[in-house]
Each structure stands twice: as structure tokens, then as C-alpha cells.
Design a protein around this motif. Sequence first.
Motif, short mmCIF file in Angstrom:
data_model
loop_
_atom_site.label_atom_id
_atom_site.label_comp_id
_atom_site.label_asym_id
_atom_site.label_seq_id
_atom_site.Cartn_x
_atom_site.Cartn_y
_atom_site.Cartn_z
N ALA A 245 -0.16 4.97 -6.45
CA ALA A 245 0.34 6.19 -5.81
C ALA A 245 -0.40 6.50 -4.52
N GLN A 246 -1.60 5.95 -4.35
CA GLN A 246 -2.39 6.25 -3.15
C GLN A 246 -2.32 5.14 -2.10
N LEU A 247 -1.54 4.10 -2.35
CA LEU A 247 -1.44 3.00 -1.40
C LEU A 247 -0.48 3.32 -0.27
N ASP A 248 -0.78 2.75 0.89
CA ASP A 248 0.20 2.74 1.98
C ASP A 248 1.16 1.58 1.81
N ALA A 249 0.68 0.47 1.28
CA ALA A 249 1.53 -0.70 1.07
C ALA A 249 0.90 -1.57 -0.01
N GLY A 250 1.74 -2.33 -0.69
CA GLY A 250 1.27 -3.26 -1.69
C GLY A 250 1.71 -4.67 -1.35
N LEU A 251 0.85 -5.63 -1.63
CA LEU A 251 1.16 -7.05 -1.40
C LEU A 251 1.21 -7.75 -2.75
N LEU A 252 2.35 -8.31 -3.08
CA LEU A 252 2.55 -9.04 -4.33
C LEU A 252 2.40 -10.53 -4.01
N VAL A 253 1.38 -11.16 -4.59
CA VAL A 253 1.10 -12.58 -4.33
C VAL A 253 1.82 -13.42 -5.37
N VAL A 254 2.68 -14.33 -4.92
CA VAL A 254 3.53 -15.09 -5.83
C VAL A 254 3.45 -16.58 -5.51
N PRO A 255 3.05 -17.39 -6.47
CA PRO A 255 3.12 -18.86 -6.26
C PRO A 255 4.58 -19.31 -6.18
N GLY A 256 4.80 -20.40 -5.47
CA GLY A 256 6.16 -20.90 -5.26
C GLY A 256 6.68 -21.71 -6.42
#
Length: 349
Positions: A245-256
Motif C-alpha cells: 500500500a505504500q509503494l509507488d510501483a512494484g516490479l514482478l520478476v518472472v523467469p521465462g
Amino acid sequence: MILTEDPELLDDLLRLCAAAGVDPQVHHTVPEGRGRGSWDSAPLVLVGDDAAARCRGASRRSGVLLVGHDREDPGVWRSAVEIGADCVLRLPDAEGWLVDRIADVAEGVGRPALTVGVIGGSGGAGASTLAGALAVTAARQGWRTMLVDGDPLGGGLDVLLGGEHAEGRRWPEFAASKGRVAGGALEESLPAAHGLRVLSWDRGDMVAVPREAMRAVLAAARRRGGVVVVDLPRRVDESAAEALAQLDAGLLVVPGELRAVAAARRVASAVRMVLSDLRVVVRGPYAAGLDERWVADALGLPLVGELPWDTGLSADLNGGVPPGAGSRGPLARFCSAFWERAHAAGGAR
């Protein structure tokens, strides 16, 4: 500055100032002069409702609050207008808000930190490595940086940075935090490594961090400005939801890989219930027929880019060199480009 002759009100205001870590000046009326410690120079003025009449004629300025106990006094609003008060506060109802306001002024709050969370779409995705690299890169670029380890099962980001023996407080010492945490005190209390501050776990038994503690600590970190990077678990419990809730943005790391994409879809579904700005970072190598654009489209998320493979990363980590430390490496270049875009846009975009 406090202006009052009401002993009960003065006791309450001194107590609230102490809670905010502030030592106020106390006067019975508007002090004479215009230098240090004057009505005009004080960053915040708390006027007791008993002293409002004695403040008439003082220069108009922002940061004047009229404070009292009596909820039945209809004349208090007229007094507030006469002295140019920003608002009227009644204790004890407004105590929490007032402590926050006093502490904000004392800390010189400006623009809050750009706060980015990193989440693994599947096990072993490399989210902690990316979080560490982002933090190390931001610190190298001159930003005040704090790295927060929100995953109690991740092994410890202080270990990732080679700072497991650095002195400072860890999560178990903040787990009971419920009220406001002073940003400056938080920063100074944490272990320092590679130009940044890191809040991680100790080597003892796992300690649950309540959502109240996560809220207080992240709010304090954000008030210091600069950059905050949060490494988050894939399971969205109450503590993780508070961090999201306090993030400006989230990065989801996903293997291919197909299984990783399937797992990441479930993680993304839970995360997006709290965080609207979620983006995907894809890590190779890829299964046949897949690339970073295919993965992003399959998840329905904006693509940040492909997380580059750094051939020397494993050797560096084993040697105590944190990810992103080498400014010319592919991982560091990826992180530099991310921060350049984020700051150029004036935020996380």
C-alpha cells in the motif's frame, strides 16, 4: 513554540512534543523580536485557546495551530480566524495527528521517497538480487537509499550485501512498533553498507512483523526522501499488504518459463488487489517460443525490460561483492536505466 498559561494544556503539549522528539520553546504570549525563537521564525506555533486573545495583532503566518480541551466553546473558531490559525485542534482526540505534524516539521519533511517494491513471480526468480542491485545503484548515484527486507524467509538482505556483521538494529527490534517512528532515528539506527541503510532480519528465530509495525517503519523511511527499495514475499499477508500500500510501483520478476509464468499470474492477482502499478521484469533464459514481450502479454502487465544475466554475479556474491556494485556490469546498467527513467518522470513512472 508553545503559547499558553494553562498548566494542564501545557503538560499535554509538552508530552506530545516529547513523543515527537522535539524540545519546544514555551511562552505565555507572543515573544518580542524577529530573530531566532521569534513568532515568525518558529517552524510551528501551538497556541492554547487561553492565549488566543494575547496573539491578536501578531503577523499572519502559516503553521499556527489553535489547541485546547473545551469542545463546547463556540468562540474558539472566531479566535482562530482572528489569529490566522491553520486549524483548531481538540485534545485528546487530535493527539495522534498533532504528534505527526510536530514530528514532520522537526524532520523538515519534503518530497517522500520514491518507493519501489520487488516481488518474485516464482521461487528463485531473483527478486532479492534485483532489490539489492537497485538499492546499491541508487546509493552509488547519490540518492539517500534504504533497503527494506520484507521477506522473513529470504535469508537476509544484509547477507546479500555482505553486511551481516554490521552493527545496527534488525526487524525483531521494530516488530512491536505501533505509533510513529522518527525517520532520522530509524535511518541512524540501521546497519550501513555500500552507502545505504538496510533493515533486515537477525539470525534468530523468525519474528512476525505486524502490519502496524510495517506501516510505521515504511512511513518513517519514506519521510526521509530519496529512494526506498522493499524486497517482498510472494505470499501477500497483512504485513506484505501494508508494504504494498505504500509503494509507488512494484516490479514482478518472472523467469521465462511456462510454470513460472503460471505461478506469477497468481502472485500478480494477489498483489494487484492492493497495488495498481505493477510491472514485470523478465529473466532469461527462455523456454522455446517465449521472450520478454510474450511473458508480459501473458501476464497483462507493463514490461520494464529483460533482467540481464551477469556472468560474474555468482562469483561476486560468494566473494562478498553485492549485486550492482560494478557500475559497468549489465545488472548495474539495467538498474541505472530504471532509476533514470523513474526520476526523470518525477516519480515511479
